[in-house]
Write a protein that holds these residues in place. Structure first.
Motif, PDB file in Angstrom:
ATOM      1  N   GLU A  69       0.830  -1.207   0.000  1.00  0.00           N
ATOM      2  CA  GLU A  69       0.000   0.000   0.000  1.00  0.00           C
ATOM      3  C   GLU A  69       0.865   1.258   0.000  1.00  0.00           C
ATOM      4  O   GLU A  69       0.536   2.252  -0.674  1.00  0.00           O
ATOM      5  CB  GLU A  69      -0.920  -0.010   1.223  1.00  0.00           C
ATOM      6  CG  GLU A  69      -1.982  -1.090   1.175  1.00  0.00           C
ATOM      7  CD  GLU A  69      -2.853  -1.128   2.419  1.00  0.00           C
ATOM      8  OE1 GLU A  69      -3.992  -1.598   2.320  1.00  0.00           O
ATOM      9  OE2 GLU A  69      -2.393  -0.684   3.498  1.00  0.00           O
ATOM     10  N   ALA A  70       1.963   1.228   0.731  1.00  0.00           N
ATOM     11  CA  ALA A  70       2.870   2.381   0.750  1.00  0.00           C
ATOM     12  C   ALA A  70       3.424   2.655  -0.643  1.00  0.00           C
ATOM     13  O   ALA A  70       3.512   3.817  -1.084  1.00  0.00           O
ATOM     14  CB  ALA A  70       4.010   2.133   1.739  1.00  0.00           C
ATOM     15  N   LEU A  71       3.797   1.595  -1.352  1.00  0.00           N
ATOM     16  CA  LEU A  71       4.323   1.766  -2.706  1.00  0.00           C
ATOM     17  C   LEU A  71       3.236   2.241  -3.661  1.00  0.00           C
ATOM     18  O   LEU A  71       3.508   2.999  -4.601  1.00  0.00           O
ATOM     19  CB  LEU A  71       4.926   0.451  -3.189  1.00  0.00           C
ATOM     20  CG  LEU A  71       6.105  -0.083  -2.368  1.00  0.00           C
ATOM     21  CD1 LEU A  71       6.557  -1.443  -2.887  1.00  0.00           C
ATOM     22  CD2 LEU A  71       7.266   0.895  -2.377  1.00  0.00           C
ATOM     23  N   GLN A  72       2.007   1.814  -3.432  1.00  0.00           N
ATOM     24  CA  GLN A  72       0.897   2.311  -4.253  1.00  0.00           C
ATOM     25  C   GLN A  72       0.638   3.788  -3.972  1.00  0.00           C
ATOM     26  O   GLN A  72       0.302   4.553  -4.890  1.00  0.00           O
ATOM     27  CB  GLN A  72      -0.361   1.476  -3.980  1.00  0.00           C
ATOM     28  CG  GLN A  72      -0.242   0.057  -4.503  1.00  0.00           C
ATOM     29  CD  GLN A  72      -1.480  -0.788  -4.241  1.00  0.00           C
ATOM     30  OE1 GLN A  72      -1.717  -1.786  -4.906  1.00  0.00           O
ATOM     31  NE2 GLN A  72      -2.292  -0.406  -3.262  1.00  0.00           N
ATOM     32  N   ASP A  73       0.796   4.208  -2.724  1.00  0.00           N
ATOM     33  CA  ASP A  73       0.696   5.635  -2.407  1.00  0.00           C
ATOM     34  C   ASP A  73       1.709   6.434  -3.220  1.00  0.00           C
ATOM     35  O   ASP A  73       1.395   7.503  -3.769  1.00  0.00           O
ATOM     36  CB  ASP A  73       0.964   5.879  -0.916  1.00  0.00           C
ATOM     37  CG  ASP A  73      -0.135   5.349  -0.018  1.00  0.00           C
ATOM     38  OD1 ASP A  73      -1.237   5.068  -0.513  1.00  0.00           O
ATOM     39  OD2 ASP A  73       0.127   5.209   1.193  1.00  0.00           O
ATOM     40  N   LEU A  74       2.928   5.927  -3.270  1.00  0.00           N
ATOM     41  CA  LEU A  74       3.982   6.592  -4.034  1.00  0.00           C
ATOM     42  C   LEU A  74       3.578   6.732  -5.496  1.00  0.00           C
ATOM     43  O   LEU A  74       3.740   7.812  -6.102  1.00  0.00           O
ATOM     44  CB  LEU A  74       5.283   5.795  -3.911  1.00  0.00           C
ATOM     45  CG  LEU A  74       6.454   6.209  -4.806  1.00  0.00           C
ATOM     46  CD1 LEU A  74       6.887   7.632  -4.514  1.00  0.00           C
ATOM     47  CD2 LEU A  74       7.624   5.241  -4.617  1.00  0.00           C
ATOM     48  N   ARG A  75       3.057   5.683  -6.069  1.00  0.00           N
ATOM     49  CA  ARG A  75       2.655   5.719  -7.479  1.00  0.00           C
ATOM     50  C   ARG A  75       1.474   6.675  -7.694  1.00  0.00           C
ATOM     51  O   ARG A  75       1.420   7.390  -8.707  1.00  0.00           O
ATOM     52  CB  ARG A  75       2.295   4.309  -7.936  1.00  0.00           C
ATOM     53  CG  ARG A  75       3.486   3.371  -7.938  1.00  0.00           C
ATOM     54  CD  ARG A  75       3.086   1.917  -7.903  1.00  0.00           C
ATOM     55  NE  ARG A  75       2.393   1.503  -9.111  1.00  0.00           N
ATOM     56  CZ  ARG A  75       1.809   0.313  -9.257  1.00  0.00           C
ATOM     57  NH1 ARG A  75       1.831  -0.568  -8.251  1.00  0.00           N
ATOM     58  NH2 ARG A  75       1.211   0.003 -10.387  1.00  0.00           N
ATOM     59  N   ALA A  76       0.559   6.707  -6.741  1.00  0.00           N
ATOM     60  CA  ALA A  76      -0.576   7.635  -6.844  1.00  0.00           C
ATOM     61  C   ALA A  76      -0.103   9.077  -6.742  1.00  0.00           C
ATOM     62  O   ALA A  76      -0.609   9.966  -7.457  1.00  0.00           O
ATOM     63  CB  ALA A  76      -1.600   7.330  -5.756  1.00  0.00           C
ATOM     64  N   LEU A  77       0.872   9.345  -5.899  1.00  0.00           N
ATOM     65  CA  LEU A  77       1.424  10.692  -5.784  1.00  0.00           C
ATOM     66  C   LEU A  77       2.120  11.105  -7.075  1.00  0.00           C
ATOM     67  O   LEU A  77       2.008  12.259  -7.524  1.00  0.00           O
ATOM     68  CB  LEU A  77       2.400  10.756  -4.609  1.00  0.00           C
ATOM     69  CG  LEU A  77       1.776  10.687  -3.210  1.00  0.00           C
ATOM     70  CD1 LEU A  77       2.846  10.434  -2.153  1.00  0.00           C
ATOM     71  CD2 LEU A  77       1.003  11.962  -2.897  1.00  0.00           C
ATOM     72  N   GLU A  78       2.835  10.166  -7.681  1.00  0.00           N
ATOM     73  CA  GLU A  78       3.496  10.465  -8.951  1.00  0.00           C
ATOM     74  C   GLU A  78       2.467  10.733 -10.046  1.00  0.00           C
ATOM     75  O   GLU A  78       2.680  11.608 -10.907  1.00  0.00           O
ATOM     76  CB  GLU A  78       4.410   9.311  -9.333  1.00  0.00           C
ATOM     77  CG  GLU A  78       5.623   9.192  -8.416  1.00  0.00           C
ATOM     78  CD  GLU A  78       6.460   7.942  -8.665  1.00  0.00           C
ATOM     79  OE1 GLU A  78       7.615   7.894  -8.213  1.00  0.00           O
ATOM     80  OE2 GLU A  78       5.948   6.999  -9.323  1.00  0.00           O
ATOM     81  N   LEU A  79       1.359  10.010 -10.013  1.00  0.00           N
ATOM     82  CA  LEU A  79       0.286  10.262 -10.984  1.00  0.00           C
ATOM     83  C   LEU A  79      -0.315  11.645 -10.766  1.00  0.00           C
ATOM     84  O   LEU A  79      -0.534  12.404 -11.727  1.00  0.00           O
ATOM     85  CB  LEU A  79      -0.792   9.187 -10.850  1.00  0.00           C
ATOM     86  CG  LEU A  79      -2.036   9.373 -11.728  1.00  0.00           C
ATOM     87  CD1 LEU A  79      -1.669   9.341 -13.206  1.00  0.00           C
ATOM     88  CD2 LEU A  79      -3.073   8.297 -11.406  1.00  0.00           C
ATOM     89  N   LEU A  80      -0.558  11.991  -9.521  1.00  0.00           N
ATOM     90  CA  LEU A  80      -1.126  13.304  -9.227  1.00  0.00           C
ATOM     91  C   LEU A  80      -0.157  14.414  -9.631  1.00  0.00           C
ATOM     92  O   LEU A  80      -0.581  15.467 -10.127  1.00  0.00           O
ATOM     93  CB  LEU A  80      -1.470  13.398  -7.736  1.00  0.00           C
ATOM     94  CG  LEU A  80      -2.146  14.695  -7.291  1.00  0.00           C
ATOM     95  CD1 LEU A  80      -3.457  14.931  -8.050  1.00  0.00           C
ATOM     96  CD2 LEU A  80      -2.401  14.669  -5.780  1.00  0.00           C
ATOM     97  N   GLU A  81       1.131  14.190  -9.449  1.00  0.00           N
ATOM     98  CA  GLU A  81       2.123  15.194  -9.848  1.00  0.00           C
ATOM     99  C   GLU A  81       2.039  15.476 -11.343  1.00  0.00           C
ATOM    100  O   GLU A  81       2.207  16.627 -11.773  1.00  0.00           O
ATOM    101  CB  GLU A  81       3.525  14.719  -9.476  1.00  0.00           C
ATOM    102  CG  GLU A  81       4.613  15.709  -9.873  1.00  0.00           C
ATOM    103  CD  GLU A  81       6.002  15.231  -9.503  1.00  0.00           C
ATOM    104  OE1 GLU A  81       6.943  15.514 -10.271  1.00  0.00           O
ATOM    105  OE2 GLU A  81       6.158  14.588  -8.455  1.00  0.00           O
TER     106      GLU A  81
END
Length: 555
Positions: A493-505
């Motif tokens: 889940e932490a790694l998915q958070d990272l990917r979601a943040l990169e998508l939002l960026e």
């Protein structure tokens, strides 16, 4: 909800709550959440029976997502060495006992047991398909008794957002110990059964965000007692005739092909010198006059001309193999794990020998003394999370980090006695610091510390008292292959958070994303300072998803 006739109390809660059997459950109910396409979304149903209830059946029903929903029970494991004596207070408890961790696939034959007045939990995971329809999906979780009567029902609403979670850019490795597989499953190393197990465990690793694999060219000289031994897991076969060496790479090629099938992207070749300072050679076995013999090992000084000559020839042959198989952009090398300043001379000798041979290829090592980098001995250091500050202050580019047993104060980690929020925050920390990689030493280390003897991971979670419980492995050995843990799922889940943040960026820019992450915080998010409440992470991820959705609709 309370079903008085059946004496079963249940509550939907987040994946970040650890449910202990011997304490009251104070976690708030969570009845809804959201996920992006391609994401794994987990939540729990906590339950408590007032009388002993055996052979309960559990169903998680949703007509469209049903095939993508898995049900597992959260089982307890013992923890003896819970923490060091001077650990910080950001923990759930500091006493030995039974801790929730292992996730056992629900077995209809065995059923679920409700123990009197004990809170337990069921772990529900939805693997959101890439082609799923956007919208709201009600997932109904029903528990029936042994005569088919409904004793409890909960409904969780999952919103699927029409935006795809991007591919992971972070390089992530959890060290894979193939000897532990052979030992636990009692099979010969590199037997067909062993290869089958290796593939199963690599597949699970990739599924959970690991895209780099420790590759044992020779038996990795890691967590081995000085002068001690680990089972030989050598992918490169060596033959010595007189003073000449011949190297065979068929077994390494099979390893790479197996990893390719599972989706593994990067290979970190095992360390060329021993741990803690590059003082000796790793164990190297070879056929000599028709017999398998050990050529090098603890009794070989790392500067021994015979070993340095062997290593020079071997690396030249290995690089030819790498180029023939188009692996130039996929391989990384190691010298020695965790050297300190007292080891500078031996590490320098190793570095000066190897760097010219491997020019153009990255050499990465876990080390936290800035002087190694400042002296030019390594271009790609991996400092520990509690030792990374000098590297950040000096603007070192492309930094990775790692944590292990020694990172138990303030920084994030994933020991059994720590709240899952301390595991979940890692993705947000990596995003904030723009880190390129994350390393951990324990995907499946099922030995006691220093590999002195094998352990049963279901009974020994602290490497025989060597490390805080939960440090040494993320998966348990099941009869049919790997069994995941709460800690592995939360790390995912932490790694998915990272990917979601990169998508939002990509949609709103990095400055806006950082502002969103730190909105309402008294201090900036860092490796030492971060919210401790589980609910903050659930709510923050919902905010991220909402912004992703809004900006996707406007495109």
């Amino acid at each position: 909800m309370l079903n008085r006739a059946a004496r079963m109390e249940t509550r939907c809660i987040s994946s970040l709550i650890k449910v202990f059997a011997d304490e009251e459950l104070h976690a708030p109910a969570q009845l809804r959440g959201s996920a992006l396409l391609g994401e794994f979304y987990s939540f729990q149903v906590a339950y408590r029976a007032n009388v002993l209830m055996r052979s309960l059946q559990v169903r998680a029903e949703q007509s469209e997502l049903g095939p993508n929903i898995t049900v597992r029970t959260v089982e307890l494991v013992p923890a003896n060495m819970v923490s060091y004596h001077d650990a910080d207070e950001h923990v759930l408890r500091s006493t030995p006992g039974l801790y929730p961790d292992v996730l056992i696939p629900f077995d209809t034959n065995r059923g679920l047991t409700g123990y009197p007045n004990q809170w337990r939990s069921i772990w529900i995971t939805v693997e959101v398909p890439l082609n799923a329809k956007a919208g709201l999906f009600d997932i109904c979780i029903q528990i029936e008794n042994d005569i088919g009567e409904l004793v409890s029902e909960e409904t969780f609403t999952l919103e699927v957002i029409a935006a795809t979670l991007p591919e992971q850019s972070l390089i992530h490795t959890e060290w894979f110990h193939v000897d532990c597989l052979a030992t636990y499953y009692k099979t010969d190393i590199f037997s067909e059964y062993h290869w089958q197990l290796i593939e199963q465990y690599i597949h699970t690793a990739v599924k959970h965000g690991m895209n780099m694999i420790l590759t044992p060219l020779f038996t990795p000289p890691l967590d081995t007692e000085i002068g001690g031994d680990r089972p030989t897991v050598q992918l490169v076969q060596v033959e010595r005739t007189g003073e000449k060496y011949n190297f065979t790479f068929e077994r390494l090629k099979r390893w790479i092909e197996l990893c390719d099938r599972s989706g593994m992207k990067y290979f970190e070749f095992s360390h060329l010198f021993t741990q803690w300072g590059a003082k000796h050679a790793p164990k190297v076995m070879a056929m000599v006059d028709g017999q398998l013999k050990q050529l090098f090992g603890w009794d070989t000084d790392s500067k021994d001309p015979e070993y340095t000559g062997f290593l020079t020839l071997f690396l030249q042959e290995l690089l030819a193999f790498v180029k023939e198989n188009d692996l130039e952009q996929r391989v990384y090398f190691h010298l020695s794990d965790e050297p300190n300043l007292a080891d500078m001379d031996t590490y320098r000798a190793a570095s000066e020998l190897i760097r010219p041979i491997l020019e153009g290829f990255p050499i990465i090592d876990a080390l936290s003394e800035y002087e190694f980098y400042e002296s030019g001995l390594i271009k790609h250091p991996i400092p520990a999370s509690n030792g990374i500050r000098p590297f950040l202050d000096h603007g070192v580019e492309g930094l990775w980090t790692y944590y292990c047993c020694a990172q138990y104060k303030l920084v994030s980690n994933r020991f059994l006695h720590m709240p899952s929020s301390r595991n979940r925050v890692l993705g947000m920390q990596i995003y904030k610091l723009k880190l390129k990689g994350f390393l951990h030493w324990g995907y499946n280390f099922w030995y006691a510390q220093f590999s002195k003897y094998p352990i049963d991971p279901f009974q020994v979670t602290d490497a025989g008292g060597g490390f805080p419980a939960g440090d040494a492995f993320l998966v348990y050995p099941g009869a049919e292959g790997p069994i995941e843990s709460i800690r592995l799922e939360v790390l995912t889940e932490a790694l998915q958070d990272l990917r979601a943040l990169e998508l939002l960026e990509q949609k709103v820019g990095r400055e806006a994303v950082i502002a969103l992450l730190e909105d309402g915080l008294e201090q900036e998010l860092s490796l030492e300072v971060y919210p401790q409440e589980a609910e903050w992470y659930i709510h923050k991820r919902e905010e991220i998803n909402r912004l992703v959705s809004e900006n996707s609709c406007s495109e």
